[in-house]
Write an enzyme that holds these catalytic residues in place. Structure first.
Site, PDB file in Angstrom:
ATOM      1  N   LYS A 116       3.599  51.266  -6.034  1.00  0.00           N
ATOM      2  CA  LYS A 116       2.155  51.390  -5.851  1.00  0.00           C
ATOM      3  C   LYS A 116       1.431  50.048  -5.974  1.00  0.00           C
ATOM      4  O   LYS A 116       0.430  49.832  -5.297  1.00  0.00           O
ATOM      5  CB  LYS A 116       1.574  52.375  -6.876  1.00  0.00           C
ATOM      6  N   GLY A 165       3.034  62.853  -9.774  1.00  0.00           N
ATOM      7  CA  GLY A 165       2.152  62.874 -10.944  1.00  0.00           C
ATOM      8  C   GLY A 165       2.803  62.398 -12.234  1.00  0.00           C
ATOM      9  O   GLY A 165       2.191  62.443 -13.297  1.00  0.00           O
ATOM     10  N   HIS A 208      -9.166  64.270  -3.476  1.00  0.00           N
ATOM     11  CA  HIS A 208      -7.998  63.685  -2.822  1.00  0.00           C
ATOM     12  C   HIS A 208      -8.114  64.009  -1.338  1.00  0.00           C
ATOM     13  O   HIS A 208      -8.033  65.163  -0.940  1.00  0.00           O
ATOM     14  CB  HIS A 208      -6.718  64.297  -3.416  1.00  0.00           C
ATOM     15  N   HIS A 234      -1.823  67.100 -11.090  1.00  0.00           N
ATOM     16  CA  HIS A 234      -1.612  66.164  -9.990  1.00  0.00           C
ATOM     17  C   HIS A 234      -0.685  66.700  -8.908  1.00  0.00           C
ATOM     18  O   HIS A 234      -0.172  65.940  -8.095  1.00  0.00           O
ATOM     19  CB  HIS A 234      -1.097  64.808 -10.497  1.00  0.00           C
ATOM     20  N   GLU A 274      -2.910  58.225   1.446  1.00  0.00           N
ATOM     21  CA  GLU A 274      -3.685  59.006   0.483  1.00  0.00           C
ATOM     22  C   GLU A 274      -4.840  58.175  -0.070  1.00  0.00           C
ATOM     23  O   GLU A 274      -4.634  57.040  -0.509  1.00  0.00           O
ATOM     24  CB  GLU A 274      -2.795  59.467  -0.677  1.00  0.00           C
ATOM     25  N   ARG A 296       6.719  59.600   4.987  1.00  0.00           N
ATOM     26  CA  ARG A 296       7.528  60.741   5.404  1.00  0.00           C
ATOM     27  C   ARG A 296       6.603  61.824   5.929  1.00  0.00           C
ATOM     28  O   ARG A 296       5.392  61.694   5.876  1.00  0.00           O
ATOM     29  CB  ARG A 296       8.289  61.289   4.196  1.00  0.00           C
TER      30      ARG A 296
END
Ligand code: ADP
Ligand code: ADP
Ligand code: MG
Length: 648
Positions: A116, A165, A208, A234, A274, A296
């Site tokens: 990330k 999460g 989200h 999450h 996202e 993916r």
């Protein structure tokens, strides 16, 4: 186009990929673990190759075995599905080295998005807005605490290697930071073997919203957004497209940012960018930030397919086979609104504890898309995630689609295991959600109203009593009633720990009166495949398996039919026998015959659904018999340890 592909996955996604591949005339090879030898995806495939034992590490994560299966069967390409090896760049390289095509992005693109922190740096350079925070290399706790101060509280600590999460902690106050950091790190170390973290501003009223992208390695298009704000811990629960309240301006900004993200890493195939959105002041184009990219096909891709008419798996196959992007941006548009709900074998009332079981009954409604990797009679095993199905509905408007979702859920009949269907149906009718006022905290705030198991009403109990007596299609063989002397039966049922005694009197081939616990009788008729209880019509469905009767009416109501003889025998042995509360693996037996034990002593340890459960003595006593050995796989209710009869 390929003539043969291997699908390196299981369950609903393996079946989903095969469906499209089949339509395109491609031969499909399934791979399977020992736990899946009889699974639906194996039965559907043209050929199937066993790749190892039930644990993912011994089968679905074994790249070498999957590549060997492809070579053995003359396959040209491998579709990874989602999860397992789908985002593993080493696997992508091994596939290429074996002369095969990986149906997905390049190893480099996956690596660029794998962590990330690195992904956020790449995105910043590409001019994509990222969540304000610290994503540098300095992992010194004091430095991180200082960064959190600078960002402003509350903050989110995230494992850079995180997913699902895990390794994520919300910290509201500076004094809690250090403990939260330690626990996030410990979790990340165990789950990902990497305890590096980043610090992010915790977005207020977070939504989200993610964008589906599709690239050919150079150019990319987007297929609009999905709102996945309905989450629990999450994890996504219900997803929809388009996002409620989305404006053209914000959609264009998010779409462009997502395409920029994909093109910045030369993305090929289906991917999802996202974003986290601050919805405290409606949806505004300057209030969305990149969170991560999933390289993916995503679980929730069907909602995008429903509103765009695109088959994303077909696009994946065509682009992997060397074709150019199947559509230009201006050729893509949104039609109507779609929802997807994820149906799991899990006990919402017991904190969403995952469950196992054999699906004694499985029926889905018409008018909804069902993606499922199981059939009636199949077993939800403890080895994999307990998803039963995804249900996707489409309608001309959000309101129409949501009503279809609720109706579809209320006609989803699953027997043999506890499921989250009633929870999902309650969620589909939740007023804030119905209004489109969603954020990631909605479920948690309303959990008390959403999670309880619905208690069956008298009409439902009466139908259960009839079904328990085998009268659900009318009196049938019992039809020899006489008008002046109605036939009567008594039956005892248990429902949610409540004992119910019912008296049924037959008044005609399909007319009964049923009195529950001595109350005034209800008049029940069965006509034209429907039930009429005191004049009120119901399309309740009934399923019976062994001593379990399930009445599907709004949701599944489970009843156990008491066998008076067994109940007496049980009363004698009941306090003596320690039985498995769920199917699982006996990890340890901590008692031996002759041993004196006290109430609360641990007698055995059962592992089920990746958790350990200690089984304790219910009273003081002496162990008479140990009925299992460590390593045994046991069914729910299996006796494990027996105590000697109580003196008193
Ligand atoms: P994300 O990584 O953004 O959460 P997905 O929603 O596509 O993406 O889910 C990724 C993986 O997590 C999938 O393999 C899916 O099966 C698994 N998963 C998602 N939700 C659950 C859940 N509630 N229980 C168990 N597994 C889940
Ligand atoms: P994972 O890899 O586990 O999917 P994500 O970074 O995608 O991790 O975050 C998962 C979920 O956590 C999001 O869908 C959102 O609900 C919540 N979340 C993540 N980042 C933030 C943030 N900065 N502020 C508020 N909520 C967040
Ligand atoms: Mg995510």
């Amino acid at each position: 186009m390929f003539h043969t592909i291997v699908i390196a996955n299981r369950g609903e996604i393996a079946c989903r990929v095969m469906q499209t591949a089949r339509r395109l005339g491609i031969r499909c090879v399934a791979v399977f673990s020992d736990a899946d030898a009889g699974a639906k995806h194996v039965a559907m495939a043209d050929a199937a190759v066993r790749i190892g034992g039930p644990a993912p590490a011994d089968s679905y994560l074994r790249g070498d075995a999957i590549i060997a299966a492809a070579q053995e069967t003359g396959a040209q390409a491998i579709h990874p599905g989602y999860g397992f090896l789908s985002e593993n760049p080493d696997f992508v390289e091994a596939v290429a080295a074996a002369g095969l095509t990986f149906i997905g992005p390049s190893a480099d693109a996956i690596r660029a998005m794998g962590l990330k922190d690195a992904a956020k740096r790449v995105m910043e350079q590409a001019g994509v807005p990222v969540v304000p925070g610290y994503h540098g290399d300095n992992q010194d706790p004091e430095h991180l605490a200082g960064a959190a101060d600078a960002i402003g509280w509350p903050v989110l600590i995230k494992a850079v290697a995180g997913g699902g999460g895990k390794g994520m902690r919300l910290v509201e106050r500076p004094e809690d930071f250090s403990a939260a950091l330690d626990s996030a790190r410990a979790e990340a170390r165990t789950a990902f073997g990497n305890d590096a973290v980043l610090i992010e501003k915790f977005i207020a009223k977070p939504r989200h919203i993610e964008v589906q992208v599709f690239g050919d390695g150079t150019r990319a298009v987007h297929l609009f957004e999905r709102d996945c704000s309905l989450q629990r811990r999450h994890q996504k629960v219900i997803e929809e497209a388009p996002a409620p309240g989305m404006t053209d301006e914000m959609r264009a900004a998010m779409g462009q940012a997502a395409v920029r993200a994909a093109e910045a890493i030369g993305y090929s195939g289906a991917g999802t960018v996202e974003f986290i959105v601050d919805a405290s002041d409606g949806l505004r184009p300057d209030r969305f930030w990149f969170m991560e990219m999933n390289t993916r096909l995503q679980v929730e891709h069907p909602v995008t397919e429903a509103i765009t008419g695109v088959d994303l798996v077909e696009w994946q196959l065509r682009v992997a086979a060397g074709e150019s992007l199947p559509a230009r941006q201006e050729e893509l548009s949104i039609s109507g609104h779609a929802f997807e709900a994820r149906i799991y074998a899990e006990d919402a009332a017991a904190g969403f504890l995952p469950a196992t079981g054999t699906l004694t009954h499985l029926a889905f409604p018409e008018g909804a898309r069902i993606d499922s990797g199981v059939r009636q009679g199949d077993t939800i095993s403890p080895w994999y995630d307990p998803m039963i199905a995804k249900i996707t509905v489409h309608g001309p408007t959000r309101g129409a689609a949501l009503r279809r979702l609720e109706r579809a859920l209320r006609h989803t009949d699953i027997g043999g295991t506890v499921t989250n269907v009633a929870f999902l149906a309650a969620l589909a009718a939740q007023p804030d959600f119905v209004r489109g006022d969603v954020d990631t905290g909605l479920i948690e705030r309303n959990i008390a109203a959403l999670a309880p198991v619905p208690v069956a009403c008298p009409a439902t109990r009466a139908i259960a009593a009839l079904a328990a007596l085998g009268l659900e299609e009318g009196a049938g063989v019992h039809g020899g009633f006489t008008l002046w002397e109605p036939l009567g039966w008594d039956v005892s049922l248990t429902h949610l720990d409540e004992d119910i005694s019912a008296r049924v009197v037959v008044h005609g081939p399909a007319c009964f009166d049923v009195s529950l616990d001595g109350a005034a009788p209800l008049w029940v008729e069965r006509r034209d495949g429907l039930w009429w209880v005191d004049g009120t019509k119901s399309d309740a469905r009934v399923a019976r398996a062994g001593r379990e009767v399930t009445v599907f009416r709004g949701s599944g109501h489970v009843f156990t039919v008491a066998d008076p003889l067994e109940r007496d025998a049980g009363a004698g042995a009941g306090g003596n026998v320690i039985a498995a509360p769920m199917p699982g693996l006996v990890k340890a037996v901590l008692a031996e015959p002759g041993q004196a034990v006290k109430a609360g002593d641990r007698l055995a340890v059962l592992e089920a659904m990746k958790m350990e459960h200690a089984l304790e003595a219910a009273r003081d006593g002496v162990v008479a018999e140990v009925l299992v050995a460590p390593g045994a796989q046991v069914e729910s209710g299996a006796p494990l340890v027996r105590l000697e009869d109580d003196e008193g």
